[in-house]
Design a protein around this motif. Structure first.
Motif, mmCIF file in Angstrom:
data_model
loop_
_atom_site.group_PDB
_atom_site.id
_atom_site.type_symbol
_atom_site.label_atom_id
_atom_site.label_comp_id
_atom_site.label_asym_id
_atom_site.label_seq_id
_atom_site.Cartn_x
_atom_site.Cartn_y
_atom_site.Cartn_z
ATOM 1 N N GLU A 187 0.829 -1.210 0.000
ATOM 2 C CA GLU A 187 0.000 0.000 0.000
ATOM 3 C C GLU A 187 0.859 1.255 0.000
ATOM 4 O OE1 GLU A 187 -2.935 1.683 3.295
ATOM 5 O OE2 GLU A 187 -3.673 -0.186 2.426
ATOM 6 N N SER A 188 1.935 1.238 0.784
ATOM 7 C CA SER A 188 2.845 2.377 0.855
ATOM 8 C C SER A 188 3.548 2.614 -0.472
ATOM 9 C CB SER A 188 3.887 2.154 1.952
ATOM 10 O OG SER A 188 4.810 3.223 1.989
ATOM 11 N N ALA A 189 3.980 1.531 -1.106
ATOM 12 C CA ALA A 189 4.664 1.661 -2.394
ATOM 13 C C ALA A 189 3.749 2.287 -3.442
ATOM 14 C CB ALA A 189 5.154 0.289 -2.863
ATOM 15 N N THR A 190 2.475 1.906 -3.402
ATOM 16 C CA THR A 190 1.506 2.446 -4.360
ATOM 17 C C THR A 190 1.186 3.910 -4.070
ATOM 18 O OG1 THR A 190 0.507 0.260 -4.635
ATOM 19 C CG2 THR A 190 -0.817 2.161 -5.304
ATOM 20 N N ALA A 191 0.972 4.227 -2.779
ATOM 21 C CA ALA A 191 0.529 5.576 -2.409
ATOM 22 C C ALA A 191 1.656 6.598 -2.400
ATOM 23 C CB ALA A 191 -0.142 5.544 -1.034
ATOM 24 N N PHE A 192 2.866 6.174 -2.006
ATOM 25 C CA PHE A 192 3.953 7.138 -1.785
ATOM 26 C C PHE A 192 5.209 6.853 -2.601
ATOM 27 C CE2 PHE A 192 1.640 6.419 2.279
ATOM 28 C CZ PHE A 192 0.931 7.601 2.295
ATOM 29 N N ASN A 193 5.149 5.785 -3.416
ATOM 30 C CA ASN A 193 6.325 5.378 -4.198
ATOM 31 C C ASN A 193 7.521 5.107 -3.277
ATOM 32 O OD1 ASN A 193 7.512 4.724 -6.655
ATOM 33 N ND2 ASN A 193 8.437 6.744 -6.889
#
Length: 458
Positions: A187-193
């Motif tokens: 989720e973090s990778a998707t939302a904040f790269n």
């Protein structure tokens, strides 16, 4: 003072900044996506420029297009508002390269305090109390699991570059940790790269308390008291108050001093928010710093009489703070309810569409910050918040009564909203008695005993 400022945002915060600029005699340039052509901020600014299609990535998150718009219109400064690029150091860097003032902190401050694990290490060095947990970030589930076992369950997994509840999971049982870590990481990778994560001890039954600070370029730092942001759903704030009614003067001074120490330790400038968890024993722990204006900033304005957007602009221009700490007086009590286009009966599903009718409340001590109007079409592309209803009273009881009256007056037709949910919230018996913690909405509004159930499973 700046002659022209570009607002790199949309919705109610764009209007809020435009109004402050108009009060100061500053010209404004709005930017908008194709789907936002009829948004109120486009019409209220002195000039508006389309910066791309509806998707945020191609418009409000497009740094090149925003900088180009500022250069074409000869803007001297950019105000990012909140969300979107407000905590993106690349925008700050682009502003510096193009001789444009960024109305906010420096790139270094943003990177240091915007990354939660880095901010935590900095606070430990400064002597500010922090929640036990990771000493740094990691994207390896096994490493994080070892930290979790050392500090003891329950723990909370957080995205190092996160915000708004994204990339966050509470874990009560060891056998669930790896799965939930990987979910939060994805989720973090998707939302904040950014897939860097960290782990902290989960403080049960806490209040979420944040201190508003202002800091100029000459070493002057003040705080404007605290906001109680305890009422949250899925880590998103629903209702905020200022001040926190359970905090006495001694505790306020102690927490305020720690907030000032946190800001001074990194020589921070502009507006910022130091966030703490306050447990039932009145022990408090630093959790993060927000290096931008907050959604809930109006409640602080209502009890201090200080326009935070104007202060941001003046600091960015290079002016000294003309307020000292001993001049800050908390007067009365303020409450903000976030008004969202969503359907609470269907798990708060977003409710975009055309507003058929809109009647905002009024009267003494009532403020409505919103960009909507009758006939406005709420796009499905962005956050569902369409306004903020803020009230002031001489004390908490009067503020609650005024909020009830204002919510009764507020009418929005054509779409679903959370107005009735907010009415139920401010009428809840435990809310009236100020018996709150961050799980209040789950437990009291939905009778969802998540904490007890999951703990028992272990």
């Amino acid at each position: 003072m700046f002659k022209k400022i570009l607002i790199a945002n949309r919705g109610e915060i764009a209007l809020r900044i435009i109004r402050a600029c108009k009060d100061m005699g500053i010209e404004t340039v709005a930017v908008y996506s194709e789907i936002d052509e009829d948004s109120a901020h486009v019409h209220m600014a002195d000039r508006a420029i389309c910066i791309g299609p509806a998707t945020s990535k191609k418009s409000y998150l497009n740094i090149d297009n925003i900088i180009s718009a500022a250069l074409v219109t000869k803007c001297e400064a950019i105000h990012p508002g909140y969300g979107f690029l407000s905590e993106n150091s690349k925008l700050v860097e682009a502003c510096e390269l193009n001789d444009i003032k960024f109305i906010g902190p420096s790139k270094e401050h943003m990177e240091k305090m915007g990354n939660k694990s880095e901010a935590k290490k900095t606070m430990i060095e400064a002597g500010v109390p922090v929640v036990p947990g990771s000493q740094g970030s990691t994207n390896k589930a096994e490493e994080a699991f070892e930290v979790a076992k050392k500090i003891g369950f329950p723990v909370i997994i957080k995205a190092a570059s996160g915000g708004g509840g994204r990339g966050m999971r509470i874990v009560y049982c060891e056998n669930e940790f790896i799965e939930k870590f990987n979910m939060a990481k994805s989720e973090s990778a998707t939302a904040f790269n950014d897939d860097a994560m960290y782990v902290e001890k989960f403080i049960e039954e806490p209040r979420h308390i944040e201190f508003q600070i202002l800091a100029d370029h000459y070493g002057n730092v003040i705080h404007l008291g605290e906001r109680d942001c305890t009422l949250q759903r899925r880590n998103q704030k629903v209702l905020e108050e200022a001040p926190c009614a359970i905090i006495g003067e001694d505790l306020r001074n102690k927490m305020g001093e720690m907030a000032l120490r946190a800001a001074k330790s990194v020589h921070y400038t502009n507006a910022g928010t130091i966030e703490f968890l306050l447990d039932k024993h009145n022990d408090f722990y630093f959790i993060e710093m927000n290096t931008r204006i907050q959604v809930e900033h109006p409640v602080t304005e209502m009890v201090t009489g200080i326009d935070l957007i104007k202060e941001q602009i003046k600091i960015a221009y290079g002016e000294r703070l003309n307020i000292t700490q001993d001049q800050i007086k908390i007067n009365g009590h303020a409450i903000e309810c976030r008004i969202n286009a969503e359907d609470p009966s269907k798990d708060f599903r977003p409710s975009p569409g055309e507003i058929e009718g809109y009647f905002p409340p009024g009267g003494y001590g009532v403020r409505m910050d919103s960009h909507i109007y009758s006939g406005y079409k709420i796009p499905p592309t962005y956050d569902s918040m369409i306004g903020k209803l803020i009230v002031w009273g001489k004390d908490r009881n009067e503020a609650i009564d005024r909020m009830k009256r204002a919510l009764d007056e507020l009418a929005i037709t054509g779409i679903n909203t959370n107005i009735e949910f907010e009415k139920a919230l401010v009428s809840n018996e435990k809310f009236l008695k100020n018996q709150l913690d961050t799980s209040f909405i789950d437990k009291e509004m939905f009778n969802n005993k998540v904490t007890e159930t999951e703990a028992n499973k272990c």
